[in-house]
Write a protein that holds these residues in place. Structure first.
Motif, PDB file in Angstrom:
ATOM      1  N   MET A   1     119.504  62.820 -33.498  1.00 41.48           N
ATOM      2  CA  MET A   1     119.283  62.358 -34.652  1.00 41.48           C
ATOM      3  C   MET A   1     119.976  62.843 -35.802  1.00 41.48           C
ATOM      4  O   MET A   1     120.302  64.128 -35.897  1.00 41.48           O
ATOM      5  CB  MET A   1     117.702  62.454 -34.960  1.00 41.48           C
ATOM      6  N   ASP A   2     120.606  62.149 -36.571  1.00 39.56           N
ATOM      7  CA  ASP A   2     121.646  62.619 -37.651  1.00 39.56           C
ATOM      8  C   ASP A   2     120.716  62.618 -38.966  1.00 39.56           C
ATOM      9  O   ASP A   2     120.522  61.563 -39.714  1.00 39.56           O
ATOM     10  CB  ASP A   2     122.721  61.578 -37.856  1.00 39.56           C
TER      11      ASP A   2
ATOM     12  N   GLU B   1     121.951  46.895 -34.591  1.00 39.27           N
ATOM     13  CA  GLU B   1     122.621  48.101 -33.950  1.00 39.27           C
ATOM     14  C   GLU B   1     123.964  48.168 -34.365  1.00 39.27           C
ATOM     15  O   GLU B   1     124.763  46.876 -34.321  1.00 39.27           O
ATOM     16  CB  GLU B   1     122.366  48.016 -32.467  1.00 39.27           C
TER      17      GLU B   1
ATOM     18  N   GLN C   1     128.216  53.655 -33.347  1.00 42.26           N
ATOM     19  CA  GLN C   1     127.228  54.885 -33.580  1.00 42.26           C
ATOM     20  C   GLN C   1     125.970  54.970 -33.287  1.00 42.26           C
ATOM     21  O   GLN C   1     125.491  53.887 -32.998  1.00 42.26           O
ATOM     22  CB  GLN C   1     127.522  54.876 -35.276  1.00 42.26           C
ATOM     23  N   ASN C   2     125.362  55.873 -33.242  1.00 40.67           N
ATOM     24  CA  ASN C   2     123.977  55.944 -32.722  1.00 40.67           C
ATOM     25  C   ASN C   2     123.098  55.831 -34.008  1.00 40.67           C
ATOM     26  O   ASN C   2     122.327  56.554 -34.496  1.00 40.67           O
ATOM     27  CB  ASN C   2     123.578  57.282 -32.210  1.00 40.67           C
ATOM     28  N   ALA C   3     123.236  54.466 -34.668  1.00 43.37           N
ATOM     29  CA  ALA C   3     122.438  54.177 -35.690  1.00 43.37           C
ATOM     30  C   ALA C   3     122.291  52.784 -35.769  1.00 43.37           C
ATOM     31  O   ALA C   3     122.847  51.867 -35.073  1.00 43.37           O
ATOM     32  CB  ALA C   3     123.268  54.627 -37.184  1.00 43.37           C
ATOM     33  N   LEU C   4     121.507  52.295 -37.076  1.00 41.55           N
ATOM     34  CA  LEU C   4     121.526  50.965 -37.230  1.00 41.55           C
ATOM     35  C   LEU C   4     122.226  50.490 -38.565  1.00 41.55           C
ATOM     36  O   LEU C   4     122.230  51.578 -39.385  1.00 41.55           O
ATOM     37  CB  LEU C   4     120.030  50.477 -37.231  1.00 41.55           C
TER      38      LEU C   4
ATOM     39  N   GLN D   1     118.953  55.715 -39.401  1.00 38.78           N
ATOM     40  CA  GLN D   1     118.510  55.886 -38.199  1.00 38.78           C
ATOM     41  C   GLN D   1     116.893  55.969 -37.978  1.00 38.78           C
ATOM     42  O   GLN D   1     116.042  55.685 -37.177  1.00 38.78           O
ATOM     43  CB  GLN D   1     118.860  57.086 -37.517  1.00 38.78           C
ATOM     44  N   ARG D   2     116.480  56.501 -39.486  1.00 43.22           N
ATOM     45  CA  ARG D   2     114.820  56.700 -39.599  1.00 43.22           C
ATOM     46  C   ARG D   2     114.707  55.719 -40.649  1.00 43.22           C
ATOM     47  O   ARG D   2     115.415  55.468 -41.583  1.00 43.22           O
ATOM     48  CB  ARG D   2     114.760  58.110 -40.082  1.00 43.22           C
TER      49      ARG D   2
ATOM     50  N   GLY E   1     112.266  57.576 -36.248  1.00 39.15           N
ATOM     51  CA  GLY E   1     113.381  56.972 -35.975  1.00 39.15           C
ATOM     52  C   GLY E   1     113.023  55.456 -35.469  1.00 39.15           C
ATOM     53  O   GLY E   1     112.063  55.059 -34.854  1.00 39.15           O
ATOM     54  N   TYR E   2     113.855  54.545 -35.800  1.00 39.90           N
ATOM     55  CA  TYR E   2     113.634  53.053 -35.606  1.00 39.90           C
ATOM     56  C   TYR E   2     114.233  52.799 -34.432  1.00 39.90           C
ATOM     57  O   TYR E   2     115.691  53.345 -34.166  1.00 39.90           O
ATOM     58  CB  TYR E   2     114.137  52.292 -36.965  1.00 39.90           C
ATOM     59  N   PHE E   3     113.586  52.344 -33.415  1.00 36.12           N
ATOM     60  CA  PHE E   3     114.338  51.987 -32.137  1.00 36.12           C
ATOM     61  C   PHE E   3     114.237  50.339 -31.717  1.00 36.12           C
ATOM     62  O   PHE E   3     113.141  50.163 -31.901  1.00 36.12           O
ATOM     63  CB  PHE E   3     113.795  52.819 -30.764  1.00 36.12           C
TER      64      PHE E   3
END
Length: 134
Positions: free
Chosen positions: A1-2, A20, A24-27, A35-36, A85-87
């Motif tokens: 988590m960034d 998505e 990157q590991n983000a939206l 991410q959150r 975190g939103y997934f």
């Protein structure tokens, strides 16, 4: 988590526009990386497995509790603030993996104020970035 990426103050309906990012590991929401999400709403369902449903008046989202949060008492009808975190999993409903949850039920004005906070954040911070992106 960034944690350098801010938790966006959002309504559930706005999360439906999140996409998505491929690299990157983000939206992204209109070009804003995150991410959150920071949400507030009423708990409308719970199960014994650390899952709750939150309704903010614009939609419903699943919350996944872990650690100490699972040990606390969360009742249907509570008005809560959630950051997590939103997934969006393939074939699964979108979910918030809760990092922070606070019962705001003792403060009845918080619900009315929340909509104003989300509008203010959008107008002051998100909208200028979205317009720049487009």
């Amino acid at each position: 988590m960034d944690y350098s990426l801010a938790a966006l103050k959002l309504l559930c309906v706005q999360l439906t526009d999140a996409r998505e990012t491929p690299s990157q590991n983000a939206l992204t929401l209109g070009g804003i990386l995150f991410q959150r999400a920071w949400l507030q709403g009423i708990l409308v369902s719970k199960d014994g497995d650390g899952r709750l449903l939150l309704d903010d008046g614009t939609g419903v989202i699943q919350l996944s509790l872990s650690g100490d949060f699972r040990l606390r008492r969360w009742d249907i009808g509570m008005y809560v603030m959630v950051i997590g975190g939103y997934f969006v999993g393939t074939g699964e409903s979108p979910m918030i993996k809760v990092h922070k949850i606070v019962d705001l039920s003792p403060f009845p004005d918080r619900e009315a104020m929340w909509y104003l906070e989300v509008m203010e954040a959008y107008k002051l911070f998100y909208q200028p970035l979205i317009e720049e992106f487009m």
